[in-house]
Design a protein around this motif. Structure first.
Motif, PDB file in Angstrom:
ATOM      1  N   PHE A 173       0.825  -1.222   0.000  1.00  0.00           N
ATOM      2  CA  PHE A 173       0.000   0.000   0.000  1.00  0.00           C
ATOM      3  C   PHE A 173       0.850   1.259   0.000  1.00  0.00           C
ATOM      4  O   PHE A 173       0.355   2.354   0.218  1.00  0.00           O
ATOM      5  N   GLU A 212       0.201   0.545  10.095  1.00  0.00           N
ATOM      6  CA  GLU A 212      -0.280  -0.539   9.252  1.00  0.00           C
ATOM      7  C   GLU A 212       0.111  -1.888   9.853  1.00  0.00           C
ATOM      8  O   GLU A 212      -0.713  -2.805   9.952  1.00  0.00           O
ATOM      9  N   ARG A 249      -5.409   3.703   1.524  1.00  0.00           N
ATOM     10  CA  ARG A 249      -4.580   2.744   2.246  1.00  0.00           C
ATOM     11  C   ARG A 249      -5.375   2.127   3.391  1.00  0.00           C
ATOM     12  O   ARG A 249      -5.416   0.909   3.546  1.00  0.00           O
ATOM     13  N   THR A 292       6.599  -3.798   5.497  1.00  0.00           N
ATOM     14  CA  THR A 292       6.104  -2.420   5.405  1.00  0.00           C
ATOM     15  C   THR A 292       7.012  -1.501   6.204  1.00  0.00           C
ATOM     16  O   THR A 292       7.807  -1.960   7.020  1.00  0.00           O
TER      17      THR A 292
END
Lengths: 257, 267
Positions: free
Chosen positions: B177, B212, B185, B207
């Motif tokens: 994302f 997230e 996102r 990530t």
């Protein structure tokens, strides 16, 4: 085609060409240019009409030798491009040789071809082929070499073989490069065929112009040039149509639907 | 796919694994003595400064790059080549522009055995499966669209579908994302959360967005600068199903802060 597009794609080039011919005519008449230096368009068109039979006859030979050479170049160039793009070792080995070969002016090769195959259409076909396969091969190889490494990872993680990756990604991906190169190649093939006819042939527009020039029939020379230009445009347009038909996806929001 | 009783058995096991690019004196160490276990159905996230070997870890586990030292097993078997039970998606959706969304999603089935051998005869059935999958990520009705007709978020959704169509054991996502705007996102976080909950697939998410990582993962691993080592294993004990609101709660923020401190760098 709406009116705006019609004006853009048909009227505007036609008008520009007409203006060009008018200017040419004007210059010839105003400065009284001798016919043996630069014939006016009216003289050229007159010659074109008067000698239409031999011109069509010879243009046909030039056209088919060009197309024949171009078709061989397409098959060979595609195969060579895939071979070069397949592996770095093949690329490293072949590429310098290819560049060297491409640097040889093809005019210099024609006498050799005539020596081998005699005066006739074969040298013209071969010259057209030799001059035009290079851009095809290089473009296909470039298309293959620029496949995104991440995409290759995705496929390799699925257990794809090199052949799978080529079939599913590499080759479709290089098609726009391939068809793009056809436009360049067809023009080159045309040049190759005419050059070969000029050096030694018994038919073709190149030969016709050579003979006309030798007997100071300059309007015929220019008529030949005009026919060459028109044929060149037609051949280019034909490959451009093939290109948009097969790789519409590469022209976003494309003309393909 | 494992649920309940087998949920704790390890699917992926790394025991002091190191990895390097290149050979001999010029080799660049990417990963140094990493040990970790991923259980069946677990959602792990790997975070760390850029260039710390997060993506290398992914290449390692998927069998695209061999380890230099240490033991690496998937489903108890040592990894010696590409592990077919893996689906991958990257920051760039990498959809093939000449294929519709549906045909893009079907691509793995044209390659992975046993599907590829039956692709022609089962095409209809596969296409239906792909359409259902696209529907489950909110792309119903977009199957016939070409990638350039989809927004960035939609392309990413399709890319995740492509990674899942062959029902892999492990879904590997490398900053999937990263290129999207903040709202899209968060939307996709929820899509991924629901997908994982529904299919119980094991996920490894790489990530550098800590929110997230904490929102999605059961376990977050923090890696150090290159060569990457694991400096912290952090279990996220926030109850599921998690709602986006959870990201504004104190316990959530505390975890994010703690992870942030571990990654370091100038503030």
């Amino acid at each position: 085609m709406d009116r705006r597009e019609f004006a853009l794609t048909v009227i505007s080039p036609a008008a520009f060409t007409a203006v060009l011919f008018l200017l040419w005519e004007l210059v010839c008449k105003v400065f009284a240019v001798p016919l043996t230096i630069l014939p006016a368009p009216s003289d050229v068109f007159a010659a074109l009409w008067q000698y239409r039979a031999p011109i069509v006859d010879n243009a046909w030979v030039t056209l088919w030798t060009t197309v024949a050479g171009f078709l061989i170049a397409t098959v060979f160039g595609l195969a060579l491009g895939i071979a070069i793009g397949w592996h770095r070792a093949i690329y490293a080995g072949i590429y310098p040789v290819l560049v060297g070969f491409n640097s040889i002016p093809k005019v210099a090769v024609v006498p050799v071809l005539i020596l081998w195959f005699g005066i006739g259409e074969v040298p013209a076909v071969l010259t057209a082929f030799l001059i035009s396969f290079f851009p095809i091969a290089v473009n296909v190889a470039t298309g293959l070499a620029t496949t995104e490494p991440e995409l290759e990872d995705v496929l390799r993680a699925l257990g794809a073989s090199k052949l799978d990756i080529m079939k599913k990604v590499g080759i479709p991906r290089s098609l726009p490069y391939f068809f793009g190169s056809l436009k360049v190649a067809i023009t080159l093939a045309f040049v190759g065929a005419v050059v070969s006819e000029t050096v030694g042939a018994n038919k073709g527009l190149g030969k016709l112009m050579l003979d006309a020039q030798a007997s100071f029939q300059v309007p015929i020379v220019f008529a030949g040039l005009l026919v060459l230009a028109v044929l060149g445009i037609l051949l280019y347009a034909a490959t451009a149509i093939i290109e948009t038909r097969f790789t519409g996806w590469a022209f976003r929001g494309g003309a393909n639907r | 796919m494992a649920v309940g009783s087998t949920a704790l058995s390890a699917l992926v096991k790394l025991d002091r694994v190191s990895m390097a690019y290149g050979r001999g004196a010029t080799a660049v160490r990417a990963i140094e003595e990493v040990s970790l276990e991923i259980a069946h159905g677990e959602f792990i996230a790997v975070v760390g400064p850029s260039g710390c070997g997060k993506s290398s870890l992914m290449k390692l586990i998927s069998g695209l790059h061999p380890p230099l030292a240490g033991a690496l097993t998937v489903e108890g078997r040592p990894v010696r080549g590409p592990v077919k039970s893996v689906g991958m998606a990257f920051q760039n959706s990498n959809l093939l522009p000449w294929r519709s969304a549906l045909d893009n999603v079907l691509l793995p089935l044209e390659i992975v055995r046993p599907y590829r051998d039956e692709f022609r005869s089962n095409r209809k059935q596969y296409a239906q499966k792909a359409e259902e999958l696209l529907g489950s990520v909110g792309l119903a009705g977009f199957a016939k669209k070409f990638p350039w007709e989809l927004s960035g978020g939609m392309q990413q959704r399709a890319s995740i579908c492509r990674a899942l169509i062959h029902e892999p054991e492990i879904l590997m996502l490398d900053e999937p994302f990263g290129a999207l705007d903040a709202f899209t996102r968060e939307e996709l976080w929820c899509t991924l959360r629901d997908l994982q909950a529904a299919r119980k697939v094991t996920v490894m998410l790489v990530t550098h967005d800590l929110r997230e990582a904490v929102f999605l993962a059961d376990t977050v691993y923090v890696m150090s600068n290159r060569p990457g080592r694991i400096v912290k294993r952090c279990a996220v004990d926030i109850a599921r199903p998690r709602d986006l609101d959870v990201t504004y709660t104190q316990p959530f923020q505390d975890i994010v802060h703690e992870l942030r401190a571990l990654i370091g760098g100038r503030h």
